[in-house]
Design a protein around this motif. Structure first.
Motif, PDB file in Angstrom:
ATOM      1  N   GLN A 122       1.094  -1.473  -0.349  1.00  0.00           N
ATOM      2  CA  GLN A 122      -0.006  -0.229   0.112  1.00  0.00           C
ATOM      3  C   GLN A 122       0.967   1.084   0.168  1.00  0.00           C
ATOM      4  N   MET A 123       2.206   1.431   0.398  1.00  0.00           N
ATOM      5  CA  MET A 123       2.649   2.529   0.148  1.00  0.00           C
ATOM      6  C   MET A 123       3.830   2.590  -1.174  1.00  0.00           C
ATOM      7  N   ARG A 124       3.130   3.862  -0.907  1.00  0.00           N
ATOM      8  CA  ARG A 124       3.681   4.535  -2.416  1.00  0.00           C
ATOM      9  C   ARG A 124       4.615   5.116  -2.421  1.00  0.00           C
ATOM     10  N   ILE A 125       5.821   4.287  -2.838  1.00  0.00           N
ATOM     11  CA  ILE A 125       7.332   4.720  -3.729  1.00  0.00           C
ATOM     12  C   ILE A 125       7.646   5.567  -4.447  1.00  0.00           C
ATOM     13  N   LYS A 126       8.496   6.556  -4.361  1.00  0.00           N
ATOM     14  CA  LYS A 126       8.168   7.046  -5.631  1.00  0.00           C
ATOM     15  C   LYS A 126      10.022   7.264  -5.720  1.00  0.00           C
ATOM     16  N   TYR A 127      10.676   7.025  -7.247  1.00  0.00           N
ATOM     17  CA  TYR A 127      12.510   7.272  -7.365  1.00  0.00           C
ATOM     18  C   TYR A 127      12.705   8.312  -8.486  1.00  0.00           C
ATOM     19  N   VAL A 128      12.791   9.628  -8.074  1.00  0.00           N
ATOM     20  CA  VAL A 128      12.905  11.009  -8.366  1.00  0.00           C
ATOM     21  C   VAL A 128      14.383  10.878  -9.170  1.00  0.00           C
ATOM     22  N   VAL A 129      14.698  11.288 -10.213  1.00  0.00           N
ATOM     23  CA  VAL A 129      16.107  11.062 -10.920  1.00  0.00           C
ATOM     24  C   VAL A 129      16.419  13.136 -10.939  1.00  0.00           C
ATOM     25  N   CYS A 130      17.604  13.473 -10.740  1.00  0.00           N
ATOM     26  CA  CYS A 130      18.082  14.829 -10.405  1.00  0.00           C
ATOM     27  C   CYS A 130      18.500  15.260 -12.216  1.00  0.00           C
ATOM     28  N   SER A 131      17.710  14.671 -13.305  1.00  0.00           N
ATOM     29  CA  SER A 131      17.567  14.882 -14.409  1.00  0.00           C
ATOM     30  C   SER A 131      16.940  16.232 -15.549  1.00  0.00           C
ATOM     31  N   THR A 132      17.096  15.773 -16.263  1.00  0.00           N
ATOM     32  CA  THR A 132      16.083  16.516 -17.652  1.00  0.00           C
ATOM     33  C   THR A 132      16.206  15.692 -18.708  1.00  0.00           C
ATOM     34  N   ASN A 133      17.164  14.563 -18.570  1.00  0.00           N
ATOM     35  CA  ASN A 133      17.007  13.364 -19.890  1.00  0.00           C
ATOM     36  C   ASN A 133      16.071  12.337 -19.784  1.00  0.00           C
ATOM     37  N   PRO A 134      14.789  12.260 -19.957  1.00  0.00           N
ATOM     38  CA  PRO A 134      14.528  11.216 -19.882  1.00  0.00           C
ATOM     39  C   PRO A 134      14.641   9.671 -20.179  1.00  0.00           C
ATOM     40  N   GLU A 135      16.580   9.220 -20.358  1.00  0.00           N
ATOM     41  CA  GLU A 135      16.732   8.541 -20.625  1.00  0.00           C
ATOM     42  C   GLU A 135      17.460   7.795 -19.084  1.00  0.00           C
ATOM     43  N   ALA A 136      17.554   8.987 -18.333  1.00  0.00           N
ATOM     44  CA  ALA A 136      18.451   8.564 -16.994  1.00  0.00           C
ATOM     45  C   ALA A 136      16.914   7.528 -16.242  1.00  0.00           C
ATOM     46  N   THR A 137      15.923   7.532 -16.839  1.00  0.00           N
ATOM     47  CA  THR A 137      14.941   6.426 -15.564  1.00  0.00           C
ATOM     48  C   THR A 137      14.928   5.135 -15.778  1.00  0.00           C
ATOM     49  N   LYS A 138      15.738   4.802 -17.137  1.00  0.00           N
ATOM     50  CA  LYS A 138      15.782   3.322 -17.627  1.00  0.00           C
ATOM     51  C   LYS A 138      16.435   2.451 -16.885  1.00  0.00           C
ATOM     52  N   GLU A 139      17.834   2.682 -16.468  1.00  0.00           N
ATOM     53  CA  GLU A 139      17.986   1.998 -15.770  1.00  0.00           C
ATOM     54  C   GLU A 139      17.270   1.842 -14.837  1.00  0.00           C
TER      55      GLU A 139
END
Length: 217
Positions: free
Chosen positions: A138-155
């Protein structure tokens, strides 16, 4: 016979120490208890083995007998500690209280993990977070990447449980200010606002227990 059983239990506990911790977590036991359990068992089995050896050592001089029994009692724990060291951050939990700090990415989240691209510690953090969401679906967890490049989230997406959201930081200065330049930074969110944060070396089992307990309030 008892001596052989205790020796086998000690060997199994040393070899499968991490699996014992994982099993305890699967049972829903606290992070702190689960982490400590195999070390406690090693100490317990060592003491039981020493007690079982006492009759065999009756003819030894008393001082030597006591020394040998003490060594036998603590040796299993020592072996477990050497092969599976306990680091300073493993029991960490204090972190830092956050006061009146604006953070737009805190909406619809209970915990935010601030990361940057190509950060090995950020990648390692996914193991704890995956386990956290398994225990608390039930926990809402979010990773926030300090970047403006969408590719940074893929890994990160390939490493994280699908229930964990990933997004780019809405306002870079907010993310950098909240993290103080240390990544990953784990931020407890309450009603969309950051209330507490832990840097990587601060997110030990005590911190994880604190996060889980805050969900039930």
């Amino acid at each position: 016979m008892r001596k052989i059983i205790y020796i086998l239990l000690i060997l199994l506990n040393v070899i499968f120490l991490k699996q014992v911790q994982d099993f305890a977590l699967d049972l829903g036991l606290s992070w702190t208890f689960s982490f400590s359990l195999p070390y406690f068992l090693l100490l317990l089995f060592g003491i039981l083995l020493a007690m079982a050896l006492r009759p065999v050592m009756k003819r030894m001089p008393k001082a030597l007998r006591i020394l040998v029994l003490v060594v036998v009692a603590i040796l299993p724990f020592g072996a477990g500690f050497i092969l599976h060291p306990i680091y300073e951050g493993d029991y960490a939990g204090e972190g830092t209280e956050v006061k009146a700090q604006k953070f737009r990415n805190g909406k619809q989240a209970d915990l935010v993990v601030l990361t940057i691209s190509d950060c090995p510690f950020c990648r390692e953090s996914t193991q704890k977070i995956n386990r956290l969401v398994e225990r608390n679906p039930q926990m809402r967890i979010k990773y926030v990447v300090c970047s403006t490049n969408p590719e940074a989230t893929k890994e990160l997406r390939s490493l994280l449980d699908k229930r964990v959201k990933i997004e780019l930081v809405s306002e870079l200065n907010e993310g950098l200010a909240l993290s103080a330049g240390k990544f990953p930074t784990f931020v407890r969110i309450d009603n969309g606002k950051p209330v507490h944060k832990w840097h990587n070396m601060q997110l030990g089992v005590l911190a994880l227990d604190k996060i889980e307990s805050s969900l039930s309030k």
